[in-house]
Design a protein around this motif. Structure first.
Motif, short mmCIF file in Angstrom:
data_model
loop_
_atom_site.label_atom_id
_atom_site.label_comp_id
_atom_site.label_asym_id
_atom_site.label_seq_id
_atom_site.Cartn_x
_atom_site.Cartn_y
_atom_site.Cartn_z
N GLU A 389 0.82 -1.20 0.00
CA GLU A 389 0.00 0.00 0.00
C GLU A 389 0.86 1.26 0.00
O GLU A 389 0.61 2.20 -0.75
CB GLU A 389 -0.92 0.02 1.22
CG GLU A 389 -2.09 -0.92 1.13
CD GLU A 389 -1.71 -2.37 1.38
OE1 GLU A 389 -0.58 -2.59 1.87
OE2 GLU A 389 -2.51 -3.26 1.08
N LYS A 392 2.28 1.91 -3.38
CA LYS A 392 1.31 2.43 -4.35
C LYS A 392 0.59 3.68 -3.85
O LYS A 392 -0.25 4.23 -4.54
CB LYS A 392 0.26 1.34 -4.66
CG LYS A 392 0.83 0.24 -5.54
CD LYS A 392 -0.28 -0.62 -6.08
CE LYS A 392 -0.50 -1.81 -5.17
NZ LYS A 392 -1.53 -2.74 -5.62
N ASN A 393 0.91 4.03 -2.59
CA ASN A 393 0.28 5.20 -1.98
C ASN A 393 -1.23 5.07 -1.91
O ASN A 393 -1.96 6.01 -2.20
CB ASN A 393 0.67 6.48 -2.74
CG ASN A 393 0.46 7.71 -1.86
OD1 ASN A 393 0.72 7.66 -0.66
ND2 ASN A 393 -0.04 8.77 -2.46
N GLU A 394 -1.67 3.86 -1.53
CA GLU A 394 -3.10 3.66 -1.38
C GLU A 394 -3.36 2.63 -0.29
O GLU A 394 -2.43 2.02 0.23
CB GLU A 394 -3.73 3.21 -2.71
CG GLU A 394 -3.10 1.95 -3.25
CD GLU A 394 -3.62 1.59 -4.63
OE1 GLU A 394 -3.95 2.51 -5.39
OE2 GLU A 394 -3.68 0.40 -4.93
N THR A 407 -10.42 0.37 -2.46
CA THR A 407 -9.07 0.93 -2.40
C THR A 407 -9.14 2.44 -2.47
O THR A 407 -9.84 2.98 -3.32
CB THR A 407 -8.23 0.39 -3.57
OG1 THR A 407 -8.24 -1.04 -3.50
CG2 THR A 407 -6.81 0.90 -3.46
N SER A 409 -6.91 6.22 -2.28
CA SER A 409 -5.59 6.85 -2.36
C SER A 409 -5.25 7.47 -1.01
O SER A 409 -6.12 7.95 -0.29
CB SER A 409 -5.60 7.94 -3.43
OG SER A 409 -4.47 8.78 -3.25
N ASN A 411 -3.38 10.04 -0.75
CA ASN A 411 -3.36 11.49 -0.90
C ASN A 411 -4.71 12.03 -0.46
O ASN A 411 -5.75 11.52 -0.89
CB ASN A 411 -3.12 11.89 -2.37
CG ASN A 411 -1.71 11.55 -2.80
OD1 ASN A 411 -0.79 11.59 -1.98
ND2 ASN A 411 -1.57 11.17 -4.06
N ASN A 416 -10.93 11.43 0.99
CA ASN A 416 -11.33 10.21 0.30
C ASN A 416 -12.18 9.32 1.19
O ASN A 416 -13.15 8.71 0.76
CB ASN A 416 -10.09 9.43 -0.15
CG ASN A 416 -9.32 10.18 -1.22
OD1 ASN A 416 -9.92 10.94 -1.99
ND2 ASN A 416 -8.01 9.99 -1.24
#
Length: 457
Positions: A389, A392-394, A407, A409, A411, A416
């Motif tokens: 994770e 992949k930054n998620e 899933t 993000s 960011n 989110n």
RNA sequence: GUGGAUGUAGCUCAGUUGGUUAGAGUGCCAGGUUGUGGCCCUGGAGGUCGUCGGUUCGAUUCCGAUCAUCCACCCCA
């Protein structure tokens, strides 16, 4: 297990698993009081002993055998408050509040201490919600506080509580009544029980309260206070009843209510229930026009009541009234390794600053153990963070009720996450912990999101 | 303050007609292979049988006292 020591007899611990109930009750009480114009006052748990001796009265049971009194290191005689009124009146006088606009209306929640023999519903430390109203002489004042108490019971969903009222007259008519009463009792003196015999001289009205069959038989034939109260007191009492009728509050007259504290005058009342065994009084109070003068102030009418919070809670549980659930953990962040844990700490802080309950693992346990824990504490969502994770930054967010995963993000994770919550069910989300500004921000945030519905899986 | 009932694991309770390592269910912790809860399986931790004293070769089991909880009285919230 051999503990060094246990909780003192007659005291209770309020554990984390149930504290939200008491918090809810206390907040409700103070809020209702505020709606009636009563604002909170806090006074110390201990006072100079003489305050209680003077206010409750030397002959009262409270003063004679129930006070927690000790000498402090400065040789002062100090007493833990056995009831709430005296301290409030003292503060009222000490700070010159009688110079402010009248009436002055105050509420409080305070611990009280009495050296009773403990039983369910009766403790040596208990908590009392109370109301005091200063500077209102008319019966509307009592009517108002009675309706406040009544409002509390209906709001909490309590049933099977009845209101009993009585008038014990003013100083003058009570003196006359006491004279008649004493004459009557003297004739029956040899039949009275020992405690009543001792009450005969100082406070004969307490004998009306005695539960012993002989005394209560004598009391039944005794002269009635309502036949002796003066015109003003009688008029006052009738006016109170008209107010109660006007508000649709049911009540019954109970000439045997005299109350244990010496400071009452005219109106006395109790809310009683049959659901708490011997501890039937849930709320008790009345008018105490002479007390402020007694404590050194200028004559000023006043009235109030006390309500036992532990008894309230017992009754709520006994009657199965619904209380709000404990606030739920909205997001539990599961971390697979140390790096993930650092990220979890960061995200949790963001979420918390947004005003939601968010937890992450602080025991370095396995992913499975963390999931198990999240389930046990009834977290609404979990999120798993690991090497994949972070790369992949998620992260995977799982709805623990439905089991569905998505899933997200990392960011702007908080945004989110809020979007996800919105997709699932806005109503489920708990904004209870937000302050007003945050609530406004959150609701405009949600309104914004509602404009552009996001894709679902 | 008076009278009565009760006191075994965190919780709910078995049990020993006095005899060596005191049980169950539930809860807690850990496993059932590679990073995912709720079901199931396995293992583990946890009790000097409220406390002190007496009777006894020996008591958690008998007796006494004490402490605590509960019930009634009393008092009150």
């Amino acid at each position: 297990m051999s503990l060094l020591t246990k909780a003192v007899r007659g005291t209770l611990d309020l554990l984390p698993s149930v504290s939200h109930k008491t918090q809810y009750i206390e907040n409700t009480l103070l809020e209702i009081a505020e709606n009636f114009g009563f604002s909170e006052i806090r006074t110390p748990v201990f006072e100079h002993t003489e305050l209680f001796k003077r206010s409750a009265g030397e002959t009262s049971d409270v003063v004679q055998k129930e006070m927690y009194t000790f000498t402090d290191r400065g040789e002062r005689s100090i007493t833990l408050k056995p009831e709430g009124t005296a301290g409030v009146v003292r503060a009222f006088l000490e700070h010159g509040l009688f110079n402010d606009a009248l009436p002055q209306k105050m509420s409080y929640i305070t611990p009280c201490y009495r050296y009773d023999k403990p039983q369910a519903g009766r403790y040596r430390e208990h908590h009392q919600f109370g109301i005091e109203c200063f500077g209102a002489a008319g019966a509307a004042a009592e009517a108002e506080i009675i309706s406040l108490a009544n409002e509390v019971f209906t709001y909490l969903g309590l049933v099977n509580i009845s209101l009993e009222i009585n008038s014990i007259g003013c100083k003058e008519c009570r003196a006359e009544y006491n004279k008649a009463l004493r004459e009557y009792l003297d004739k029956n003196a040899e039949k009275l029980c020992e405690t009543c015999l001792s009450r005969l001289e100082k406070n004969p009205m307490r004998i009306l309260d005695c539960k012993s069959s002989v005394c209560s038989a004598i009391a039944a034939e005794a002269p009635k206070i309502l036949d002796y109260i003066c015109g003003d007191c009688s008029e006052h009492f009738l006016t109170l009843q008209k107010y109660l009728d006007a508000m649709g509050i049911e009540y019954s007259l109970n000439p045997r209510i005299v109350r244990g504290l010496d400071y009452y005058s005219r109106t006395v009342f109790e809310f009683v229930t049959g659901d708490l065994g011997a501890q039937s009084t849930v709320c008790g109070g009345g008018r105490y026009d002479g007390l402020i003068e007694e404590l050194g102030g200028a004559a000023m009418p006043a009235c109030g009541f006390g309500m036992g919070i532990e008894r309230l809670l017992l009754l709520i549980e006994k009657q199965g009234c619904e209380l709000p659930e404990k606030d739920r953990c909205e997001l539990y962040i599961v971390s697979a390794d140390r790096d993930a844990s650092y990220m979890a700490a960061k995200i949790a802080l963001e979420m918390r600053n947004f005003g939601t309950i968010c937890l992450f693992d602080i025991c370095e346990r396995s992913v499975k153990a963390q999931m198990k824990y999240a389930g046990k504490i009834n977290a609404r969502y979990t999120m798993v963070l690991g090497g994949d994770e972070l790369a992949k930054n998620e992260a995977i967010v799982k709805n623990m009720d439905s089991g569905s995963q998505r899933t997200l993000s990392l960011n702007d994770f908080t945004d989110n996450f809020m979007r996800l919550v919105l997709d699932n069910s806005v109503d489920d989300f708990n904004f209870g912990n937000l302050n007003l500004q945050q609530k406004n921000e959150a609701s405009s945030f949600l309104t914004l999101l509602q404009g552009g519905k996001s894709e679902d899986e």
